[in-house]
Scaffold this motif. Structure first.
Motif, mmCIF file in Angstrom:
data_model
loop_
_atom_site.group_PDB
_atom_site.id
_atom_site.type_symbol
_atom_site.label_atom_id
_atom_site.label_comp_id
_atom_site.label_asym_id
_atom_site.label_seq_id
_atom_site.Cartn_x
_atom_site.Cartn_y
_atom_site.Cartn_z
ATOM 1 N N LYS A 141 67.887 -0.265 55.173
ATOM 2 C CA LYS A 141 66.651 0.562 55.223
ATOM 3 C C LYS A 141 65.806 0.700 53.854
ATOM 4 O O LYS A 141 66.227 0.530 52.817
ATOM 5 C CB LYS A 141 67.156 2.200 55.380
ATOM 6 C CG LYS A 141 67.869 2.253 56.649
ATOM 7 C CD LYS A 141 68.262 3.747 56.658
ATOM 8 C CE LYS A 141 68.885 3.740 58.046
ATOM 9 N NZ LYS A 141 69.411 5.325 58.464
ATOM 10 N N LEU A 142 64.317 0.394 53.960
ATOM 11 C CA LEU A 142 63.577 0.358 52.974
ATOM 12 C C LEU A 142 62.500 1.401 53.059
ATOM 13 O O LEU A 142 62.005 1.754 53.818
ATOM 14 C CB LEU A 142 62.644 -1.230 53.383
ATOM 15 C CG LEU A 142 61.693 -1.610 52.277
ATOM 16 C CD1 LEU A 142 62.245 -1.784 50.822
ATOM 17 C CD2 LEU A 142 61.053 -2.601 52.683
ATOM 18 N N LEU A 143 62.572 1.966 51.583
ATOM 19 C CA LEU A 143 61.644 3.276 51.570
ATOM 20 C C LEU A 143 60.253 2.335 51.405
ATOM 21 O O LEU A 143 59.933 1.496 50.634
ATOM 22 C CB LEU A 143 61.961 4.185 50.525
ATOM 23 C CG LEU A 143 62.979 4.919 50.454
ATOM 24 C CD1 LEU A 143 63.232 5.549 49.311
ATOM 25 C CD2 LEU A 143 62.823 6.015 51.645
ATOM 26 N N VAL A 144 59.080 2.965 52.148
ATOM 27 C CA VAL A 144 57.756 2.230 52.056
ATOM 28 C C VAL A 144 56.950 3.220 51.859
ATOM 29 O O VAL A 144 57.038 4.460 52.242
ATOM 30 C CB VAL A 144 57.438 1.213 53.190
ATOM 31 C CG1 VAL A 144 58.475 0.037 53.452
ATOM 32 C CG2 VAL A 144 57.562 2.196 54.569
ATOM 33 N N ASN A 145 55.750 2.760 51.112
ATOM 34 C CA ASN A 145 54.691 3.904 50.978
ATOM 35 C C ASN A 145 53.485 3.773 52.376
ATOM 36 O O ASN A 145 54.032 3.061 53.272
ATOM 37 C CB ASN A 145 54.053 3.663 49.606
ATOM 38 C CG ASN A 145 53.260 2.205 49.546
ATOM 39 O OD1 ASN A 145 53.633 1.378 50.298
ATOM 40 N ND2 ASN A 145 52.818 2.031 48.241
ATOM 41 N N VAL A 146 52.357 3.924 51.965
ATOM 42 C CA VAL A 146 51.318 4.362 53.201
ATOM 43 C C VAL A 146 51.034 2.644 53.783
ATOM 44 O O VAL A 146 51.235 1.942 53.103
ATOM 45 C CB VAL A 146 49.968 4.873 52.613
ATOM 46 C CG1 VAL A 146 50.450 6.239 52.243
ATOM 47 C CG2 VAL A 146 49.460 4.145 51.553
ATOM 48 N N ALA A 147 50.804 2.762 54.752
ATOM 49 C CA ALA A 147 50.735 1.506 55.742
ATOM 50 C C ALA A 147 49.367 0.557 55.425
ATOM 51 O O ALA A 147 49.450 -0.376 55.338
ATOM 52 C CB ALA A 147 50.645 1.931 57.459
ATOM 53 N N GLU A 206 63.268 -6.964 61.330
ATOM 54 C CA GLU A 206 64.771 -6.577 60.695
ATOM 55 C C GLU A 206 65.162 -5.674 59.800
ATOM 56 O O GLU A 206 66.629 -5.034 59.891
ATOM 57 C CB GLU A 206 65.480 -8.066 60.436
ATOM 58 C CG GLU A 206 65.353 -9.028 61.595
ATOM 59 C CD GLU A 206 64.042 -9.772 61.718
ATOM 60 O OE1 GLU A 206 63.422 -9.869 60.487
ATOM 61 O OE2 GLU A 206 63.781 -10.477 62.514
ATOM 62 N N VAL A 207 64.214 -5.219 58.884
ATOM 63 C CA VAL A 207 64.461 -4.364 57.807
ATOM 64 C C VAL A 207 63.871 -2.851 58.502
ATOM 65 O O VAL A 207 62.724 -3.082 58.527
ATOM 66 C CB VAL A 207 64.031 -4.716 56.484
ATOM 67 C CG1 VAL A 207 64.546 -3.695 55.554
ATOM 68 C CG2 VAL A 207 64.710 -5.885 56.068
ATOM 69 N N GLU A 208 64.658 -1.943 58.602
ATOM 70 C CA GLU A 208 64.128 -0.763 59.066
ATOM 71 C C GLU A 208 63.340 0.060 57.859
ATOM 72 O O GLU A 208 63.732 -0.050 56.605
ATOM 73 C CB GLU A 208 65.252 0.338 59.356
ATOM 74 C CG GLU A 208 64.633 1.687 59.828
ATOM 75 C CD GLU A 208 65.910 2.489 60.397
ATOM 76 O OE1 GLU A 208 65.466 3.730 60.609
ATOM 77 O OE2 GLU A 208 66.978 2.242 60.379
ATOM 78 N N ARG A 209 61.961 0.571 58.187
ATOM 79 C CA ARG A 209 61.487 1.060 57.244
ATOM 80 C C ARG A 209 61.345 2.662 57.379
ATOM 81 O O ARG A 209 61.249 3.139 58.400
ATOM 82 C CB ARG A 209 59.723 0.574 57.504
ATOM 83 C CG ARG A 209 59.262 -0.479 56.737
ATOM 84 C CD ARG A 209 60.115 -1.734 57.116
ATOM 85 N NE ARG A 209 59.158 -3.163 56.835
ATOM 86 C CZ ARG A 209 59.359 -4.078 57.352
ATOM 87 N NH1 ARG A 209 60.516 -4.288 58.056
ATOM 88 N NH2 ARG A 209 59.054 -5.196 57.075
ATOM 89 N N LEU A 210 61.229 2.970 56.282
ATOM 90 C CA LEU A 210 61.223 4.788 56.212
ATOM 91 C C LEU A 210 59.999 5.099 55.440
ATOM 92 O O LEU A 210 60.024 4.973 54.045
ATOM 93 C CB LEU A 210 62.615 5.436 55.456
ATOM 94 C CG LEU A 210 63.906 4.860 56.197
ATOM 95 C CD1 LEU A 210 65.153 5.392 55.215
ATOM 96 C CD2 LEU A 210 64.144 5.424 57.599
ATOM 97 N N ASP A 211 58.975 5.702 56.042
ATOM 98 C CA ASP A 211 57.729 6.175 55.355
ATOM 99 C C ASP A 211 58.284 7.295 54.460
ATOM 100 O O ASP A 211 58.874 8.289 54.775
ATOM 101 C CB ASP A 211 56.830 6.701 56.550
ATOM 102 C CG ASP A 211 56.164 5.448 57.340
ATOM 103 O OD1 ASP A 211 56.071 4.438 56.652
ATOM 104 O OD2 ASP A 211 56.018 5.442 58.504
#
Length: 99
Positions: free
Chosen positions: A47-53, A68-73
């Motif tokens: 799981k990858l913490l991501v910022n704004v799209a 393949e890597v799940e994104r967590l906004d």
């Protein structure tokens, strides 16, 4: 992976001559992947913490890492940074922004 990320960031910013921008993949010190050189495939199932799209760094991550890597906004950069501090993925001595 760094060269791929730089190329993707430049493409996302529509600035092919832009200088390389530093980007980091942060994780907990005891994570099973800590201390290893990584390829995108190594992150499958993580799981990858991501910022704004709209962020060019997120666009680059999307391009380099694939689906393949799940994104967590997690919101913007300050919110991601605070989450990393809270999770122990950034040391308390790392620079912080003030609210």
């Amino acid at each position: 992976m760094a060269a791929q990320a730089t190329a993707a960031i430049r493409k996302a910013q529509n600035a092919p001559d832009a200088p390389a921008a530093p980007a980091a993949l942060c994780g907990a010190a005891r994570h099973r992947l800590a201390g290893h050189a990584l390829r995108p495939a190594d992150l499958a199932g993580e799981k990858l913490l991501v910022n704004v799209a709209q962020c060019s760094f997120r666009t680059a991550a999307d391009h380099v890492l694939g689906p393949e890597v799940e994104r967590l906004d997690a919101g913007g950069v300050p919110e991601v940074r605070e989450l990393l501090y809270a999770a122990g993925a950034l040391p308390r001595t790392a620079p912080r922004t003030t609210p």
